[in-house]
Every structure is written in C-alpha cells, then in structure tokens.
Design a protein around this motif. Sequence first.
Motif, PDB file in Angstrom:
ATOM      1  N   GLU A 309       0.831  -1.210   0.000  1.00 24.95           N
ATOM      2  CA  GLU A 309       0.000   0.000   0.000  1.00 24.95           C
ATOM      3  C   GLU A 309       0.860   1.253   0.000  1.00 24.95           C
ATOM      4  O   GLU A 309       0.538   2.229  -0.671  1.00 24.95           O
ATOM      5  CB  GLU A 309      -0.941  -0.009   1.219  1.00 24.95           C
ATOM      6  CG  GLU A 309      -2.010  -1.084   1.105  1.00 24.95           C
ATOM      7  CD  GLU A 309      -3.202  -0.806   1.999  1.00 24.95           C
ATOM      8  OE1 GLU A 309      -3.049  -0.018   2.948  1.00 24.95           O
ATOM      9  OE2 GLU A 309      -4.273  -1.369   1.726  1.00 24.95           O
ATOM     10  N   ALA A 310       1.953   1.196   0.768  1.00 24.94           N
ATOM     11  CA  ALA A 310       2.837   2.359   0.823  1.00 24.94           C
ATOM     12  C   ALA A 310       3.395   2.647  -0.562  1.00 24.94           C
ATOM     13  O   ALA A 310       3.419   3.801  -1.011  1.00 24.94           O
ATOM     14  CB  ALA A 310       3.962   2.107   1.815  1.00 24.94           C
ATOM     15  N   ALA A 311       3.815   1.584  -1.258  1.00 24.90           N
ATOM     16  CA  ALA A 311       4.378   1.769  -2.590  1.00 24.90           C
ATOM     17  C   ALA A 311       3.323   2.354  -3.528  1.00 24.90           C
ATOM     18  O   ALA A 311       3.599   3.278  -4.290  1.00 24.90           O
ATOM     19  CB  ALA A 311       4.886   0.435  -3.125  1.00 24.90           C
ATOM     20  N   ARG A 312       2.104   1.827  -3.420  1.00 21.79           N
ATOM     21  CA  ARG A 312       1.030   2.334  -4.278  1.00 21.79           C
ATOM     22  C   ARG A 312       0.736   3.797  -3.951  1.00 21.79           C
ATOM     23  O   ARG A 312       0.574   4.621  -4.840  1.00 21.79           O
ATOM     24  CB  ARG A 312      -0.231   1.484  -4.077  1.00 21.79           C
ATOM     25  CG  ARG A 312      -1.443   1.991  -4.826  1.00 21.79           C
ATOM     26  CD  ARG A 312      -2.424   0.885  -5.084  1.00 21.79           C
ATOM     27  NE  ARG A 312      -1.859  -0.167  -5.904  1.00 21.79           N
ATOM     28  CZ  ARG A 312      -1.903  -0.178  -7.236  1.00 21.79           C
ATOM     29  NH1 ARG A 312      -2.516   0.774  -7.888  1.00 21.79           N
ATOM     30  NH2 ARG A 312      -1.360  -1.155  -7.925  1.00 21.79           N
ATOM     31  N   ASP A 313       0.707   4.081  -2.663  1.00 21.73           N
ATOM     32  CA  ASP A 313       0.406   5.441  -2.221  1.00 21.73           C
ATOM     33  C   ASP A 313       1.460   6.429  -2.730  1.00 21.73           C
ATOM     34  O   ASP A 313       1.161   7.575  -3.015  1.00 21.73           O
ATOM     35  CB  ASP A 313       0.357   5.470  -0.691  1.00 21.73           C
ATOM     36  CG  ASP A 313      -0.130   6.797  -0.175  1.00 21.73           C
ATOM     37  OD1 ASP A 313      -1.260   7.177  -0.525  1.00 21.73           O
ATOM     38  OD2 ASP A 313       0.611   7.472   0.565  1.00 21.73           O
ATOM     39  N   LEU A 314       2.707   5.937  -2.840  1.00 19.76           N
ATOM     40  CA  LEU A 314       3.777   6.811  -3.314  1.00 19.76           C
ATOM     41  C   LEU A 314       3.773   6.923  -4.832  1.00 19.76           C
ATOM     42  O   LEU A 314       4.653   7.544  -5.414  1.00 19.76           O
ATOM     43  CB  LEU A 314       5.134   6.288  -2.839  1.00 19.76           C
ATOM     44  CG  LEU A 314       5.345   6.416  -1.318  1.00 19.76           C
ATOM     45  CD1 LEU A 314       6.564   5.640  -0.893  1.00 19.76           C
ATOM     46  CD2 LEU A 314       5.464   7.873  -0.915  1.00 19.76           C
ATOM     47  N   GLY A 315       2.774   6.310  -5.464  1.00 17.28           N
ATOM     48  CA  GLY A 315       2.588   6.508  -6.896  1.00 17.28           C
ATOM     49  C   GLY A 315       3.115   5.400  -7.768  1.00 17.28           C
ATOM     50  O   GLY A 315       3.179   5.552  -8.983  1.00 17.28           O
ATOM     51  N   ALA A 316       3.525   4.262  -7.170  1.00 17.63           N
ATOM     52  CA  ALA A 316       4.110   3.192  -7.974  1.00 17.63           C
ATOM     53  C   ALA A 316       3.036   2.444  -8.746  1.00 17.63           C
ATOM     54  O   ALA A 316       1.940   2.241  -8.245  1.00 17.63           O
ATOM     55  CB  ALA A 316       4.870   2.223  -7.086  1.00 17.63           C
TER      56      ALA A 316
END
Lengths: 412, 368
Positions: A309-316
């Motif tokens: 989720e963190a990676a997705r949240d950072l735009g990945a």
Amino acid sequence: MTSLIKSYGKGLTGLFVGLTAIWIVLMILVPTLRMVDRAFIYEDRGGEVAMLALEIDRLYTEKFSLEQELLVLDAAETPSTDSVGVPSVGVPSVGAGLPSPSLTPSPSAAPSPPVPSVGVPSVGVPSPGAGGTPRDRTALEGRIATLEGRIATLEAQETDGSEIKGVETSYSLRNFTDMSAIHVEIFLMTLLYALCVTLLCFVVCYPVAYAAASMPTAEKLTLMMVGLVIPYAINELLRIFSWVMILEKQGILNWVFDAVGLIDFEAGEGIRFVASNGAVFTVMVYAYILFMVFPIYNTIDTLDRNQIEAARDLGASTWRIHFRVVIPHAKPGIAVGSIMTFMLSAGSIAVPEIVGRGLHPDWFSQLIYRRFFEADSWYEGSAYSLALLVACVIFILANMAIFKVGIRDIAK
Amino acid sequence: MAMRGQDVVLSQVSMTFPNGFTAVQPMDLTIRAGEFFSILGPSGCGKTTILRMISGFLDTSTGSVRIGGEEMTGIGPNKRPTALIFQNLALFPLMTVWENVAFGLEARGVAKDARRRRAEELLDLVALKGQEDKKPTELSGGQRQRVAVARALAVEPAVLLLDEPLSALDLKLRQHMRAELKAIQRKTGVTFIYITHDQGEALTMSDRVAVMNEGRLEQVGTGDEIYNAPASPFVATFVGEQNRVPGQVAEVEAGYARIDTPFGPMRGRRTEALSVGDQVTLFFRPERATITDQPADAMNVIDGTVARRDLEGPFINLFLKADDRTFAVHLTNAGDAGRDLDGAQKIAFSCADALIMADGAVAKEAAQ
C-alpha cells in the motif's frame, strides 16, 4: 544436541541420531561416493584384453553351433542304421537338416555340408547316404577340436594379460573426455530445457502464489490450496498420461479444436502436440508447479501488506510494486522454488520418455538410463550422473549468488 | 521545496463494508489547507477508515471527497495528492534509507542523480543527514519515523496522512517526535491529518481536533474547546479525566442549571437546553477540584473520605470515597498541597468548572 537430550531423553535422542547417521551413510554417502568412484573408472572396451574377451565369446558361440549340428547329425543317424536296406524316407530328411550350418555366420563352416545331401537323389540306395555321414562327422568334430584349441590358447593369454578376468579398468577422466559430441549436446540442451521449465514455472506460479497470499478469507485460501494439492494425490505417471490424452493427435485438445471448427477430424487433420518441447515443458510445469508455488507463497505471505500500500500510495504502478517490493521480498522463496524445479526437471525421466515418445530429442536422464541398462556400462553411467549432479550444484550456487540469498535465508 | 497544503472537504461521506458493518456514518468535515488536523477516537471508531477514504485505498459508500477543490472519486491512491504514513511505517526493508525516501520519485521517473539529491535534502530536513546508505533496520525507532516522514514528503503531497505513527515509540521519544512533526508541518505548510487515540498527541500538535465515536463526529474544535468545552458526554469523558455525579435538573438558569444529587444540590454550566426533571450528569475535572475545610458559598461540595494518595511528581492524585463512588482530585505538588491528607475531607469545585449534560454515551475508557 543438549536441547534434544533435554526434550527427548538420552535413549530416544541416541536412536534418532543413530538412525540419522545410518541414513546419511547408507543412503547418501556410500552411494554418492561409489558413484563418484565409478565415474572415474575407465573401462577399456576397445583394448587388447577386451578384444580377447570378445574373440573368446565369439569362438564359444561358434563352437556351440557346431555342437548343435553334431547333435542333429546324431539324431538323423540313429534311425537310419536301424533300417539298413529298407528304402526309407530317412535320408532326405537328413539332407534337409544339413543345410542349416550354412546359416551360421562363421565362414569356416561354409564349404563342406551341402554336397552330400544334394548327392542323394535316389531314395532306394542306402550306401551313399550312410557313407556321407561319417565324413561330415569327422569334419565337424575336427573343427570343434580346433576351436577348443584356440579358445584354450586365448584364455591362457587372457589370464596372463591381467589378474582380473574380463575387461581391463583403470582410473582416468576418459569417461568424461570421451563423451561423444551428441551426448554433450544433449547434456547442454537438457540444462537449457530445465532452465526453460524453471522460468515457465516461475511465470505460472508467481501470480498464483501472489493471489493465494493476497486472499482475504481463510476459506478461499483453503480451497485454493486444496485445489493445488489434490492433483498431487494422483500418481505422477497417471498425471503424465492424462496430459498425453489431452495432447495426442486424436486427443482432447484436437477434439476441442474440431468442435470449435479450427480443424477437421474426419479429414484426418490434427495437430501432433506430443513429442515437442512445448508438450514436454507443459507437462513438466504441471508436474512441478507445487514445488514452485509453495516456497513463493510462503515468502509473499510474510510480506507486510502495508508495504504494498505504501508503494502504491507513493505513486508506484503495479509492475513497479512487484519488481521493487514483492519480488525482492520473495527472493528466498523464488530461489528455493527454482532450485527444486530445476533439479526435478533436469533429472526427470518419465516426462521426456512418455511425452517425448522417442521422437523428441533425448533428455540427459534418458541417456544415463541407457548407459546403465542398455549399454551396460555402469562406469559411464556414473560419469554421466556425476556430470548432471555437478551441473545442478553449480546451478544452486549460481542461483544463490544471483538472488543474493544464503543457506540461512533458504532454510527460513 | 515548493510544497503547499490543500484543503480536504468530506461531504456526506460514509462507509459501509460488504458485511453490512457501517464504519463511518454520513459526515461533513472540512480540513483547511495547511492545518494540522487530528482525528481522535477509541479504536474501532472509524478514524482509520476516514483516512483510507481520503488516501484512496477505500471507496466511499456515499458522498464525496474533494482535495483542493478536486473531486477524488475514482482516482486511485497512486494518483491522489496525498501521502500516507503507516502505523508500522512500512519502510522497504531491502532498500537503503535514501532509496526509501526516493521511491516516490523513482515511481515518477525522476533520474537517479536528481533522486539522490532530493533524498538528501529531505533527510536533511528531518535531521538524518549521513544515514543515506544505511538500511532502515539499522536505524533507531525515532530515526525510522523520520525516514517515513521524509519518504512521504518526497512526493510533495498536498495532504499528509498519518496513521498513529508514533504509537510504537516510547514516551520520551514520542514527546520529542510530536515537536518535530509539528515543526516539519510548519516548515512545509502541508496539510497534516493525524489519526490517534492519544489525546496528548492530538492536543499538543493540532490546530484543530475532531473527536469520533462509533463512526460519528462528536465534536470538531481546537484543543482548548475540546478539553474545556466538550460538546457531549463522550467527548467529556474520552478526553482527559472526569469525575461524574448523577443528578436530576431542579432549576434551569441562563447558561447554568441547578441539580439535585445524592451529595446535595449542585450548580454547573450547561451547553444544551434542559428542562426540570431531566436525568443529567455533572462532570468536573480532577485538577479543577480542591480539598478545603472552608469552601466558598458558591462552590459545589462533596464530602468524602481519602481512600488513596498517589504521588505523581508534579501532581498528587487523591482518591476520595463518597457513598459508593470514587472521586479523583489532582493537587499541584506545591507549598503545603503535599501535606498529609486522610480521613474525611471536603471536595470543592467552582460552578464554572462543573459541566452538566443530559445522559448519553460516555467513553468506556478515557484516551491515554
């Protein structure tokens, strides 16, 4: 060790350690060492001693066939002496029996026998036929005696030549260096194929493992895992044959194509899927899927969902999440899965044998089998096995280096 | 660093999960640009759900989220101008500190040199210069915290969402990090939405606080308003400690009410319309009450017996029994306040410090 003694007591621990030691020695060390030992023993099949042995074998065979002829003669003679002067059908029957020696490959037997049988046209005259037989007998007996003499000389030579009766052996690398170009090619291709199977297996298994690890509910996961495990309750050979049924020219897949209208069964159309790399790879991927899915599933399962989720949240993007977060985390599992799949597919014999049908290029394991049981050369067989073992060990080490995982990560 | 906060407007936002559980009741909430906003509530009150709806990990069941005036429905978390700091931080353990910080830039296709420079700037901002090439596991809890903040700020979000990020730290470090977070927020001007169940964090850092209970907003206001003028029995009891006295309204005055209680008549402020005969509760804070022999006439008085005395450094916490109730009184440890107190005592507190509210849901346990 101390903790083992603490939890199980001395007796049980002793038993356990003893059994383990026996297992290691008998099932691993001794066979492996024997194999390594044999791999370096060269059996000189083209050497002088081997030639002698071959020649002796050949002479024995020849002697045996001559003796057989003699027996036939004896059998023919006994009735004819009983009824002398009585016109009988006995003689022609002997004549019919005589040509047989000419069928034997030995050239020395060729000149003599046919003549007498041809020379007995009149059935009523007993004397010429009876007169011919003793001459043949003496000739045969004489030749047998000559053969026995030669055999004795050769055997004497052989016993002088080496202590061990049979084929001369010596330690050397020739089992490896003498490997024919075709065998080397098969060896390399097998490794390449096994690598292909491993890669295919990863491509198939990674999404499955990821999906399984991401399953929200326990029920769904159980269902999925049971679905994966159940095929393994079926014997491996049955699984392979069921694939053959699917991929056969008259098989289910072609039948489906026929039903869809892609091909016409009636007209004899049909695609031969078996005996191709594609078929062998497909069946192998199916056969070893579990060995890849479970290690990957286990590692992905330990990944903190928040990291995704963190990676997705950072735009990945999804790809980046997998390449930067999930796959790096799953590396030990991927390494273990690849090692298992590679070793299993490189050493597989049933799949290439059954699906390959002899039409598909050999796998090295088939070659090893034939060295052992058809060429009857256990030394070469051992050498070939050792080559495969070394290749697999190199693969494991390379795998660990590429994935930067240690034995400890794998053990986890 | 050109960061700028944006406002977040929730209109009639609600969340009902597929299993029928309603985590968030329809609510309107406006969070101003550049403000440090906290959402305070007990676990399971729906505060994390709100955060996830703002960040885009959850779709709202009804209503809409607007950030900087832009409708967010249908926009994924990777496309929203928000960045989330997770409770467990969710740093990438296999990447170095600077790679962690630069991950958002990597995802945006920034070249490696530029990424590294930017990561160094941000690590400088959070006072982590020189730790670029370490792995997150080599850092202390507070340092990891700061890496997480730097990583979230790297994508220059308009809104930074923090999900109880300090809860794993020990008390001293937590207090220190509160100040740091506040400072970073001031420096960057980014809108901070901070989720916590810790009233200390909410009150010390926030410009405004929203108190939530069971999917509803109980009160939105500054820390002072929340603490000194709670709008509901829940807020009154959840934020800070309260003594409670049950009673019945005897007389309603302008802004005040007189009530009858088992400890005699009392008077207190009221915030809502009450009528004579209503069942009410009177709340007073332990630190607003004193022990005195001669209370002033206007004061409310409860006769009790000292049951326990705890010394807590700056405070002395007295627990007095009256009937079957226990009342807490916090005395400042100054002068003769620390004198031995036992036996029968009078608890006195002014009417202005007493709050009378109609009975309603109270917090099962106060925030820490």
